[in-house]
Design an enzyme around this catalytic site. Structure first.
Site, mmCIF file in Angstrom:
data_model
loop_
_atom_site.group_PDB
_atom_site.id
_atom_site.type_symbol
_atom_site.label_atom_id
_atom_site.label_comp_id
_atom_site.label_asym_id
_atom_site.label_seq_id
_atom_site.Cartn_x
_atom_site.Cartn_y
_atom_site.Cartn_z
ATOM 1 N N ASP A 149 -13.350 -16.698 7.368
ATOM 2 C CA ASP A 149 -11.976 -16.307 7.094
ATOM 3 C C ASP A 149 -11.277 -16.109 8.438
ATOM 4 O O ASP A 149 -11.462 -15.086 9.089
ATOM 5 C CB ASP A 149 -11.974 -15.023 6.251
ATOM 6 N N TYR A 171 -12.168 -7.424 5.659
ATOM 7 C CA TYR A 171 -10.969 -7.444 4.818
ATOM 8 C C TYR A 171 -10.610 -8.906 4.575
ATOM 9 O O TYR A 171 -10.461 -9.677 5.522
ATOM 10 C CB TYR A 171 -9.795 -6.720 5.485
ATOM 11 N N TYR A 199 0.822 -1.206 0.000
ATOM 12 C CA TYR A 199 0.000 0.000 0.000
ATOM 13 C C TYR A 199 0.861 1.262 0.000
ATOM 14 O O TYR A 199 0.757 2.107 0.878
ATOM 15 C CB TYR A 199 -0.965 -0.019 1.193
ATOM 16 N N LYS A 230 -1.373 -16.879 7.876
ATOM 17 C CA LYS A 230 -0.607 -16.058 8.812
ATOM 18 C C LYS A 230 0.150 -16.864 9.877
ATOM 19 O O LYS A 230 1.265 -17.290 9.640
ATOM 20 C CB LYS A 230 -1.514 -15.015 9.454
HETATM 21 N N1 PLP Z 1 -8.056 -12.446 5.259
HETATM 22 C C1 PLP Z 1 -7.799 -11.794 6.403
HETATM 23 C C2 PLP Z 1 -8.823 -11.791 7.501
HETATM 24 C C3 PLP Z 1 -6.596 -11.109 6.569
HETATM 25 O O1 PLP Z 1 -6.365 -10.437 7.699
HETATM 26 C C4 PLP Z 1 -5.655 -11.141 5.502
HETATM 27 C C5 PLP Z 1 -4.388 -10.407 5.615
HETATM 28 O O2 PLP Z 1 -4.245 -9.457 6.370
HETATM 29 C C6 PLP Z 1 -5.959 -11.849 4.340
HETATM 30 C C7 PLP Z 1 -7.166 -12.497 4.246
HETATM 31 C C8 PLP Z 1 -4.992 -11.919 3.197
HETATM 32 O O3 PLP Z 1 -3.887 -12.704 3.540
HETATM 33 P P1 PLP Z 1 -2.502 -12.531 2.750
HETATM 34 O O4 PLP Z 1 -1.987 -11.179 3.106
HETATM 35 O O5 PLP Z 1 -1.644 -13.653 3.285
HETATM 36 O O6 PLP Z 1 -2.802 -12.685 1.305
#
Ligand code: PLP
Length: 424
Positions: free
Chosen positions: A247, A146, A18, A276
Site C-alpha cells: 500500500d 492504516y 473522524y 493521494k
Molecule cells: N492507505 C494508506 C497508506 C493511507 O495513508 C490512506 C489514507 O490516508 C489510505 C489507504 C486510504 O486512502 P483514502 O483516504 O483516499 O481512501
C-alpha cells in the site's frame, strides 16, 4: 457567505473526518490556496505542512495542473468506463507501469485509496479462488498499519491501538504480526524476522495475501522501518503462493526519497496501491496495479468483479498525467532531500524539549513523537499562530510538505511544529 455563515452551516450540517456532529472544535474556514499557502477567510495565510494529507506535492493552483484540468474540461469531464476507453486513462496506465517497480503491468483505476485497497484485496481473493485455493481468504499484516476506512482496509488496520478498534467484533479476522521494531536505519532484528516469517508460514493455508505499507506506516503511527523486513516478506510469501500487496497510497511518488518506497528494498509486490499524490492532490483518483500472473489467474476464472461509476474519470486522469509529467521533468529527488534536510535541521533540536519522545525524518516527512496525547485544538492553534497548517494526531506532530516548499517555508513549518509541541 460570510465566514460566520459558513461556520454556522458547517456546524449544523457537515460531517468532518473522524468527528462528532457538531465537531469538538470548529474547523478553520479556508478561502483559497496558492503555491504552498492556504488562505483563510479571515485573511491569514498558512504554509501548508500537510500537502492536504500527502497529496499536494506540487502545491496549489500550479499553472500546469490547472491547465490540464481546463483543457480536459473542453473535451469531456466524465464518461462511463464500461465499454469505453480514452486517452487520459490509457496514458496514465502506461505511465504508472513505467514508473512503478518492474513487473507490474495492469492497472485498475479506482476513485479513492480505500477503494484501491478493496480492489487489491478482491484481486487477491479472486486470484486464489481461480487457482484452486478458495480456502485462502484471510489477510496477513503487521500491527500499526492504516489502509483506509472501508471494511477490508479497516480489517488490516491495527485492531487494538488503531483508528478502527471500534470495529473489532465486526471486521474479518486477519492475521497480525507485531509492529516491525527499530527505525529506518536500524538493522532488521533477527528474532523479529524469524517470528514474522514463522507467522506467515503457520497461516499459509488460509492467507490469500499479505498487505503492508512499505517503509513508512502513516496514519497508524508515522513509524519508519528497515526495508529488510519487506525483503523477508517477499521471500516467504513467494515461497507459499501468498500474494504480496504494498500500500503506497501515502508513500508513492517520491515522498520517502524514492519514487516508490518498495525501491528501498528492491522488491516488487504482486499488487500495488497508489493514490493521494497521484493527481498532485487535485482530484480524487487512485489505482491498483498487478502483475501479469495475478491478472491472468483472475481472468481465467472470470471477470474482476469491480466497476465504480467514476472509474477512470478523464479529468482526474488528465491532471494525474500532468502531475506525473511535472514530477518526472523536475529533480524531485533533490527537492525531497532538500525539504527533508530542512525538516531535520529544524526538528532535531526538539529532541531535548520537554515531553518529546522521538524525532524522525525520512524523505520529506518529519515527525515529532510526544510522550503524551496531543491536545489537538491547542496544538493546531499554536501552529496557526506561527502561520503554519498542521494536523497532529494521537502523540504525533508531523509534517509532509509539498516538495516545492522553499527553505524559508520549511523552517517556518519546523517552527510551527515546535510551537505545536510546546502547546500540545
Ligand atoms: N492507505 C494508506 C497508506 C493511507 O495513508 C490512506 C489514507 O490516508 C489510505 C489507504 C486510504 O486512502 P483514502 O483516504 O483516499 O481512501
Amino acid at each position: 457567505m460570510t465566514p460566520e455563515e459558513i461556520l454556522a452551516g458547517d456546524r449544523a450540517h457537515v460531517w468532518h473526518p473522524y468527528a462528532t456532529l457538531p465537531p469538538g472544535s470548529p474547523p478553520y474556514v479556508v478561502d483559497s490556496a496558492q503555491g504552498v499557502r492556504l488562505r483563510l477567510a479571515d485573511g491569514r495565510e498558512l504554509v501548508d505542512g500537510m500537502s492536504s494529507w500527502w497529496a499536494a506535492i506540487h502545491g496549489y493552483r500550479h499553472p500546469v495542473l490547472d491547465a490540464a484540468v481546463v483543457d480536459q474540461l473542453g473535451r469531456m469531464s466524465h464518461v462511463m468506463f464500461g465499454g469505453l476507453t480514452h486517452e487520459p486513462a490509457v496514458r496514465l496506465a502506461r505511465t504508472l507501469v513505467e514508473l512503478t517497480p518492474a513487473g507490474l503491468e495492469h492497472v485498475f483505476l479506482a476513485d479513492s485509496g480505500s477503494v484501491s485497497v478493496e480492489v487489491a484485496v478482491k484481486m487477491c481473493l479472486q486470484y486464489q479462488r481461480a487457482v484452486g485455493r478458495p480456502e485462502r481468504r484471510r489477510l496477513g499484516t503487521w500491527r500499526g498499519g492504516y489502509h483506509g476506512d472501508t471494511f477490508h482496509p479497516m480489517s488490516v488496520c491495527d485492531p487494538e491501538g488503531g483508528m478502527h478498534h471500534l470495529w473489532g467484533d465486526v471486521l474479518p479476522r486477519q492475521v497480525f504480526a507485531p509492529v516491525p521494531p527499530g527505525g529506518f536505519d536500524d538493522e532488521p532484528d533477527p528474532a523479529y524476522l524469524a517470528a514474522l516469517t514463522d507467522t506467515v508460514r503457520r497461516h499459509a493455508d488460509e492467507l490469500a495475501a499479505v498487505i503492508v505499507e512499505p517503509v513508512v506506516q502513516g496514519a497508524g503511527g508515522m513509524r519508519f522501518h528497515h526495508p529488510g523486513y519487506l525483503r523477508a516478506l517477499r521471500e516467504v510469501t513467494r515461497e507459499h503462493g501468498i500474494l504480496l500487496i504494498f500500500d503506497e497510497i501515502a508513500t508513492g511518488f517520491g515522498r520517502t526519497g524514492r519514487m516508490f518506497a518498495a525501491e528501498h528494498a528492491g522488491v516488487t509486490p504482486d499488487v500495488l496501491c497508489v493514490g493521494k499524490a497521484l493527481t498532485g492532490g487535485y482530484l480524487t483518483l487512485a489505482a491498483t496495479l498487478c502483475a501479469p500472473e495475478v491478472a491472468e489467474g483472475i481472468s481465467a476464472g472470470g471477470v474482476l468483479a469491480h466497476g465504480p461509476t467514476f472509474m477512470g474519470n478523464p479529468l482526474a486522469c488528465a491532471v494525474a498525467n500532468a502531475s506525473l509529467d511535472l514530477l518526472r521533468a523536475g529533480d524531485w529527488a533533490a527537492e525531497v532531500a532538500r525539504v527533508g534536510a530542512g525538516l531535520r535541521a529544524g526538528l532535531e533540536p526538539l529532541r531535548a524539549a520537554p515531553g518529546v519522545a522521538d524525532v524522525r525524518v525520512l524523505g520529506a516527512i518529519g515527525v515529532v513523537q510526544l510522550d503524551h496525547e496531543v491536545d489537538l485544538p491547542r496544538a493546531t492553534a499554536a501552529a496557526v499562530a506561527q502561520g503554519v497548517w498542521l494536523r497532529p494526531f494521537r502523540d504525533l506532530v508531523y509534517a509532509m510538505p509539498p516538495y516545492v516548499t522553499d527553505d524559508a517555508d520549511v523552517a517556518r513549518i519546523a517552527a510551527g511544529i515546535a510551537a505545536a509541541v510546546e502547546a500540545g
